[in-house]
Write an enzyme that holds these catalytic residues in place. Structure first.
Site, PDB file in Angstrom:
ATOM      1  N   VAL A 155       0.842  -1.194   0.000  1.00  0.00           N
ATOM      2  CA  VAL A 155       0.000   0.000   0.000  1.00  0.00           C
ATOM      3  C   VAL A 155       0.881   1.250   0.000  1.00  0.00           C
ATOM      4  O   VAL A 155       0.877   2.037   0.939  1.00  0.00           O
ATOM      5  CB  VAL A 155      -0.966  -0.008   1.206  1.00  0.00           C
ATOM      6  CG1 VAL A 155      -1.993   1.100   1.101  1.00  0.00           C
ATOM      7  CG2 VAL A 155      -1.685  -1.348   1.292  1.00  0.00           C
ATOM      8  N   TYR A 156       1.689   1.408  -1.046  1.00  0.00           N
ATOM      9  CA  TYR A 156       2.384   2.662  -1.336  1.00  0.00           C
ATOM     10  C   TYR A 156       3.435   3.085  -0.325  1.00  0.00           C
ATOM     11  O   TYR A 156       3.869   4.228  -0.347  1.00  0.00           O
ATOM     12  CB  TYR A 156       1.383   3.830  -1.485  1.00  0.00           C
ATOM     13  CG  TYR A 156       0.157   3.513  -2.267  1.00  0.00           C
ATOM     14  CD1 TYR A 156       0.272   3.111  -3.600  1.00  0.00           C
ATOM     15  CD2 TYR A 156      -1.096   3.592  -1.703  1.00  0.00           C
ATOM     16  CE1 TYR A 156      -0.853   2.810  -4.334  1.00  0.00           C
ATOM     17  CE2 TYR A 156      -2.230   3.293  -2.440  1.00  0.00           C
ATOM     18  CZ  TYR A 156      -2.102   2.898  -3.758  1.00  0.00           C
ATOM     19  OH  TYR A 156      -3.214   2.602  -4.484  1.00  0.00           O
ATOM     20  N   HIS A 157       3.867   2.252   0.598  1.00  0.00           N
ATOM     21  CA  HIS A 157       4.769   2.721   1.635  1.00  0.00           C
ATOM     22  C   HIS A 157       6.075   1.923   1.724  1.00  0.00           C
ATOM     23  O   HIS A 157       6.484   1.529   2.814  1.00  0.00           O
ATOM     24  CB  HIS A 157       4.063   2.703   2.998  1.00  0.00           C
ATOM     25  CG  HIS A 157       2.807   3.506   3.039  1.00  0.00           C
ATOM     26  ND1 HIS A 157       2.788   4.851   2.811  1.00  0.00           N
ATOM     27  CD2 HIS A 157       1.519   3.152   3.293  1.00  0.00           C
ATOM     28  CE1 HIS A 157       1.545   5.304   2.909  1.00  0.00           C
ATOM     29  NE2 HIS A 157       0.762   4.293   3.192  1.00  0.00           N
ATOM     30  N   PRO A 158       6.758   1.690   0.612  1.00  0.00           N
ATOM     31  CA  PRO A 158       8.058   1.026   0.727  1.00  0.00           C
ATOM     32  C   PRO A 158       9.078   1.972   1.359  1.00  0.00           C
ATOM     33  O   PRO A 158       9.049   3.184   1.142  1.00  0.00           O
ATOM     34  CB  PRO A 158       8.424   0.701  -0.729  1.00  0.00           C
ATOM     35  CG  PRO A 158       7.680   1.704  -1.542  1.00  0.00           C
ATOM     36  CD  PRO A 158       6.408   1.971  -0.790  1.00  0.00           C
TER      37      PRO A 158
END
Length: 227
Positions: A155-158
């Site tokens: 969900v977009y948070h690496p």
């Protein structure tokens, strides 16, 4: 959204985030944002993703994974893309948290407030058949694990590919490379237990302060109230 402990890990910290999406039918949204192959996920895709369909998505998210991904060079050719290996569930702990998070999400759905109650759990037909699941049954841990293995997504948070101490120093300077800093979520030593937007802004602000100080620049000349 809800932040809570799964009960599997440290009880003093949240390791789970549950997000609620109220959405109509949108195949583009489901395919591109939620990463769902609608032809496999739904019993009747045209009906389920119709423009007038009413869908409620409750997303269970483990936010303190023990598994670690990696970015590696696949070739000596500088034009080749690096290999990004997420390594989801490489640590068995993460699957235990995911199953617990799904069950907590199902408890929330079963106790949904108001007069309009939610419909039954939607299980992809191929998984229902594989695990002998019938609507209204208590899903097995094995089925929930299978569900997670088929449909998990990032969900977009690496974060943490240029960790402080490994790739950059405490002043965000890339080790061994002159005049280069990194100032984003990649410098975090480990993933934080929530969204990365605000912390990334903080990292950028701190980098600006350090760079200004090194060059004798007063940030008041550029930001804040004019004197």
């Amino acid at each position: 959204m809800v932040f809570c402990s799964s009960g599997v890990g440290d009880l003093d910290r949240h390791d789970t985030e549950i997000i609620c999406f109220l959405t109509g039918g949108s195949e583009d949204f489901l395919r591109t944002i939620i990463n769902i192959d609608t032809s496999r996920f739904f019993d009747d895709p045209p009906k389920r993703v119709a423009n007038d369909a009413e869908n409620l998505l409750l997303l269970a998210n483990p936010v303190l994974p023990h598994s670690r991904g990696e970015i590696v060079l696949d070739s000596a050719d500088p034009g080749s893309q690096p290999a990004i290996r997420m390594n989801y569930y490489a640590d068995p702990h993460d699957m235990k948290v995911m199953v617990a998070a799904i069950r907590r999400t199902m408890e929330i759905a079963a106790r949904w407030p108001g007069n309009r109650k939610l419909g039954p759990l939607m299980v992809p037909p191929f998984l229902a058949e594989k695990h002998g699941y019938q609507e209204g049954d208590e899903p097995s841990d094995a089925m929930l694990e299978d569900f997670a293995l088929h449909f998990s997504l990032t969900v977009y948070h690496p974060t943490s590919t240029c960790r402080i101490g490994d790739v950059v120093d405490p002043r965000l300077r890339v080790k061994g490379v002159g005049r280069l800093r990194v100032a984003d979520a990649s410098v975090m030593p480990a993933v934080i237990g929530g969204n990365t937007n605000a912390p990334s802004i903080m990292i950028g602000e701190k980098a600006a302060e350090m760079i200004a100080a090194e060059h004798g620049v007063r940030l008041g000349n550029f930001v804040g109230e004019r004197v």
